[in-house]
Design a protein around this motif. Structure first.
Motif, PDB file in Angstrom:
ATOM      1  N   ASP A 122     -89.781 -28.353  73.865  1.00 15.31           N
ATOM      2  CA  ASP A 122     -90.291 -27.849  72.601  1.00 15.31           C
ATOM      3  C   ASP A 122     -90.297 -28.964  71.552  1.00 15.31           C
ATOM      4  OD1 ASP A 122     -89.380 -26.595  69.809  1.00 15.31           O
ATOM      5  OD2 ASP A 122     -90.493 -25.056  70.912  1.00 15.31           O
ATOM      6  N   PRO A 123     -91.257 -28.956  70.623  1.00 10.25           N
ATOM      7  CA  PRO A 123     -91.287 -29.996  69.598  1.00 10.25           C
ATOM      8  C   PRO A 123     -89.989 -30.136  68.798  1.00 10.25           C
ATOM      9  CG  PRO A 123     -93.322 -28.750  69.555  1.00 10.25           C
ATOM     10  CD  PRO A 123     -92.399 -28.048  70.508  1.00 10.25           C
ATOM     11  N   ARG A 124     -89.275 -29.058  68.601  1.00  9.68           N
ATOM     12  CA  ARG A 124     -88.036 -29.118  67.811  1.00  9.68           C
ATOM     13  C   ARG A 124     -86.843 -29.636  68.614  1.00  9.68           C
ATOM     14  NH1 ARG A 124     -90.439 -23.976  66.682  1.00  9.68           N
ATOM     15  NH2 ARG A 124     -89.216 -23.394  68.462  1.00  9.68           N
ATOM     16  N   THR A 125     -86.993 -29.830  69.909  1.00 10.46           N
ATOM     17  CA  THR A 125     -85.899 -30.349  70.730  1.00 10.46           C
ATOM     18  C   THR A 125     -85.613 -31.790  70.339  1.00 10.46           C
ATOM     19  OG1 THR A 125     -86.526 -28.925  72.579  1.00 10.46           O
ATOM     20  CG2 THR A 125     -85.112 -30.806  73.084  1.00 10.46           C
ATOM     21  N   ASP A 126     -84.387 -32.046  69.957  1.00  8.85           N
ATOM     22  CA  ASP A 126     -83.978 -33.393  69.581  1.00  8.85           C
ATOM     23  C   ASP A 126     -84.134 -34.312  70.790  1.00  8.85           C
ATOM     24  OD1 ASP A 126     -81.935 -35.657  69.418  1.00  8.85           O
ATOM     25  OD2 ASP A 126     -81.791 -34.794  67.401  1.00  8.85           O
ATOM     26  N   PRO A 127     -84.737 -35.493  70.597  1.00 10.57           N
ATOM     27  CA  PRO A 127     -84.916 -36.405  71.742  1.00 10.57           C
ATOM     28  C   PRO A 127     -83.613 -36.773  72.443  1.00 10.57           C
ATOM     29  CG  PRO A 127     -86.147 -37.181  69.846  1.00 10.57           C
ATOM     30  CD  PRO A 127     -85.317 -36.024  69.375  1.00 10.57           C
ATOM     31  N   GLU A 128     -82.502 -36.762  71.717  1.00 10.89           N
ATOM     32  CA  GLU A 128     -81.226 -37.129  72.312  1.00 10.89           C
ATOM     33  C   GLU A 128     -80.392 -35.920  72.705  1.00 10.89           C
ATOM     34  OE1 GLU A 128     -79.806 -41.180  70.495  1.00 10.89           O
ATOM     35  OE2 GLU A 128     -80.481 -39.848  68.867  1.00 10.89           O
ATOM     36  N   SER A 129     -81.031 -34.775  72.808  1.00 12.87           N
ATOM     37  CA  SER A 129     -80.320 -33.557  73.220  1.00 12.87           C
ATOM     38  C   SER A 129     -79.802 -33.706  74.647  1.00 12.87           C
ATOM     39  CB  SER A 129     -81.241 -32.346  73.133  1.00 12.87           C
ATOM     40  OG  SER A 129     -82.247 -32.429  74.141  1.00 12.87           O
ATOM     41  N   ASP A 130     -78.811 -32.902  74.969  1.00 14.89           N
ATOM     42  CA  ASP A 130     -78.240 -32.947  76.316  1.00 14.89           C
ATOM     43  C   ASP A 130     -79.297 -32.710  77.380  1.00 14.89           C
ATOM     44  OD1 ASP A 130     -75.760 -33.415  75.199  1.00 14.89           O
ATOM     45  OD2 ASP A 130     -75.046 -31.354  75.461  1.00 14.89           O
ATOM     46  N   GLU A 131     -80.238 -31.781  77.132  1.00 16.17           N
ATOM     47  CA  GLU A 131     -81.232 -31.469  78.160  1.00 16.17           C
ATOM     48  C   GLU A 131     -82.207 -32.622  78.397  1.00 16.17           C
ATOM     49  OE1 GLU A 131     -83.827 -28.113  77.007  1.00 16.17           O
ATOM     50  OE2 GLU A 131     -83.273 -28.533  74.943  1.00 16.17           O
ATOM     51  N   VAL A 132     -82.602 -33.332  77.354  1.00 22.42           N
ATOM     52  CA  VAL A 132     -83.500 -34.474  77.530  1.00 22.42           C
ATOM     53  C   VAL A 132     -82.758 -35.614  78.225  1.00 22.42           C
ATOM     54  CG1 VAL A 132     -84.916 -36.216  76.368  1.00 22.42           C
ATOM     55  CG2 VAL A 132     -84.964 -33.840  75.567  1.00 22.42           C
ATOM     56  N   VAL A 133     -81.556 -35.919  77.771  1.00 20.12           N
ATOM     57  CA  VAL A 133     -80.775 -37.000  78.375  1.00 20.12           C
ATOM     58  C   VAL A 133     -80.465 -36.691  79.844  1.00 20.12           C
ATOM     59  CG1 VAL A 133     -78.585 -38.260  78.279  1.00 20.12           C
ATOM     60  CG2 VAL A 133     -79.875 -37.823  76.176  1.00 20.12           C
ATOM     61  N   ALA A 134     -80.189 -35.442  80.159  1.00 20.85           N
ATOM     62  CA  ALA A 134     -79.936 -35.062  81.555  1.00 20.85           C
ATOM     63  C   ALA A 134     -81.171 -35.305  82.420  1.00 20.85           C
ATOM     64  CB  ALA A 134     -79.495 -33.606  81.644  1.00 20.85           C
ATOM     65  N   ALA A 135     -82.355 -34.967  81.896  1.00 21.13           N
ATOM     66  CA  ALA A 135     -83.596 -35.203  82.651  1.00 21.13           C
ATOM     67  C   ALA A 135     -83.790 -36.694  82.908  1.00 21.13           C
ATOM     68  CB  ALA A 135     -84.793 -34.627  81.896  1.00 21.13           C
ATOM     69  N   ILE A 136     -83.468 -37.507  81.924  1.00 23.90           N
ATOM     70  CA  ILE A 136     -83.591 -38.958  82.081  1.00 23.90           C
ATOM     71  C   ILE A 136     -82.611 -39.453  83.145  1.00 23.90           C
ATOM     72  CG2 ILE A 136     -83.262 -41.187  80.944  1.00 23.90           C
ATOM     73  CD1 ILE A 136     -84.188 -39.755  78.319  1.00 23.90           C
ATOM     74  N   HIS A 137     -81.350 -39.076  83.012  1.00 21.51           N
ATOM     75  CA  HIS A 137     -80.338 -39.521  83.984  1.00 21.51           C
ATOM     76  C   HIS A 137     -80.713 -39.118  85.404  1.00 21.51           C
ATOM     77  CE1 HIS A 137     -77.088 -41.464  81.866  1.00 21.51           C
ATOM     78  NE2 HIS A 137     -77.136 -40.550  80.910  1.00 21.51           N
ATOM     79  N   GLN A 138     -81.228 -37.920  85.563  1.00 32.34           N
ATOM     80  CA  GLN A 138     -81.563 -37.417  86.903  1.00 32.34           C
ATOM     81  C   GLN A 138     -82.658 -38.241  87.562  1.00 32.34           C
ATOM     82  OE1 GLN A 138     -82.654 -33.281  86.908  1.00 32.34           O
ATOM     83  NE2 GLN A 138     -82.582 -33.145  89.112  1.00 32.34           N
ATOM     84  N   ALA A 139     -83.543 -38.825  86.765  1.00 31.27           N
ATOM     85  CA  ALA A 139     -84.698 -39.502  87.339  1.00 31.27           C
ATOM     86  C   ALA A 139     -84.692 -41.020  87.221  1.00 31.27           C
ATOM     87  CB  ALA A 139     -85.967 -38.968  86.672  1.00 31.27           C
ATOM     88  N   LEU A 140     -83.698 -41.584  86.569  1.00 30.75           N
ATOM     89  CA  LEU A 140     -83.706 -43.032  86.390  1.00 30.75           C
ATOM     90  C   LEU A 140     -83.778 -43.757  87.732  1.00 30.75           C
ATOM     91  CD1 LEU A 140     -81.095 -43.572  83.558  1.00 30.75           C
ATOM     92  CD2 LEU A 140     -83.543 -44.047  83.446  1.00 30.75           C
ATOM     93  N   PRO A 141     -84.724 -44.668  87.870  1.00 31.95           N
ATOM     94  CA  PRO A 141     -84.841 -45.393  89.133  1.00 31.95           C
ATOM     95  C   PRO A 141     -83.786 -46.478  89.332  1.00 31.95           C
ATOM     96  CG  PRO A 141     -86.588 -46.055  87.643  1.00 31.95           C
ATOM     97  CD  PRO A 141     -85.827 -44.944  86.966  1.00 31.95           C
ATOM     98  N   VAL A 142     -83.154 -46.942  88.249  1.00 31.26           N
ATOM     99  CA  VAL A 142     -82.130 -47.979  88.345  1.00 31.26           C
ATOM    100  C   VAL A 142     -80.783 -47.368  88.020  1.00 31.26           C
ATOM    101  CG1 VAL A 142     -81.351 -50.209  87.478  1.00 31.26           C
ATOM    102  CG2 VAL A 142     -83.810 -49.753  87.684  1.00 31.26           C
ATOM    103  N   PRO A 143     -79.871 -47.397  88.967  1.00 27.24           N
ATOM    104  CA  PRO A 143     -78.551 -46.807  88.716  1.00 27.24           C
ATOM    105  C   PRO A 143     -77.820 -47.509  87.574  1.00 27.24           C
ATOM    106  CG  PRO A 143     -78.808 -47.415  91.037  1.00 27.24           C
ATOM    107  CD  PRO A 143     -79.970 -47.964  90.304  1.00 27.24           C
TER     108      PRO A 143
END
Length: 167
Positions: A142-163
């Motif tokens: 959602d547009p109001r979701t803070d970019p650094e929210s737990d859900e966004v950061v979790a999505a990033i961590h789950q998909a990062l190609p470099v450990p």
């Protein structure tokens, strides 16, 4: 068609074509300089700084379809983002995200549901889509979701190609 097959111009001239991001995790965000959500640029830049060396990038997509909140020229937009928020992540050319002129990038994104089940048209500036390194659109925020929210950061961590560490 994968998101990474899409061609799109860069705000600063040249190309922001998505094939160059194949193998990277990408957060695609339609952005605007004169919106109440514009301060999200700060969080987006911090994400860029925090995860870029691990195969992640933010891709800002300026859009003027929501109450004319991105009226500037390419140079004005680039200067505003850099001078006001220190933005270093790539910005595409100004793009339509809804309607008949919807860019093919957004045709590839809008069928992905957000946490509330919304699909289809972009609702406002700063709606976010997460694209995994293989080009799969895995999340919408959602547009109001803070970019650094737990859900966004979790999505990033789950998909990062470099450990790396769980920072």
């Amino acid at each position: 068609m994968s998101v990474f097959d899409v061609r799109i111009g860069s705000l600063q001239g040249g190309s922001a074509d998505l094939p160059q991001y194949r193998g990277r995790a990408v957060l695609v965000v339609n952005v605007a300089s004169k919106c109440g959500l514009t301060p999200q640029y700060e969080g987006l830049q911090r994400l860029q700084e925090r995860f870029a060396d691990r195969g992640f990038t933010v891709l800002g997509v300026p859009c003027d379809q929501f109450m004319g909140q991105e009226p500037g020229t390419p140079d004005e937009i680039a200067e505003f983002c850099s001078a006001t928020y220190g933005v270093t992540f790539p910005l595409t050319e100004k793009t339509d995200v809804n309607g008949e002129g919807r860019h093919s990038l957004y045709h590839a994104l809008v069928d992905t549901p957000d946490g509330g089940g919304h699909t289809g048209d972009i609702r406002w500036n700063f709606e976010k889509f997460f694209v995994a390194p293989d080009g799969t659109v895995t999340a919408r925020f959602d547009p109001r979701t803070d970019p650094e929210s737990d859900e966004v950061v979790a999505a990033i961590h789950q998909a990062l190609p470099v450990p790396g560490s769980r920072d």
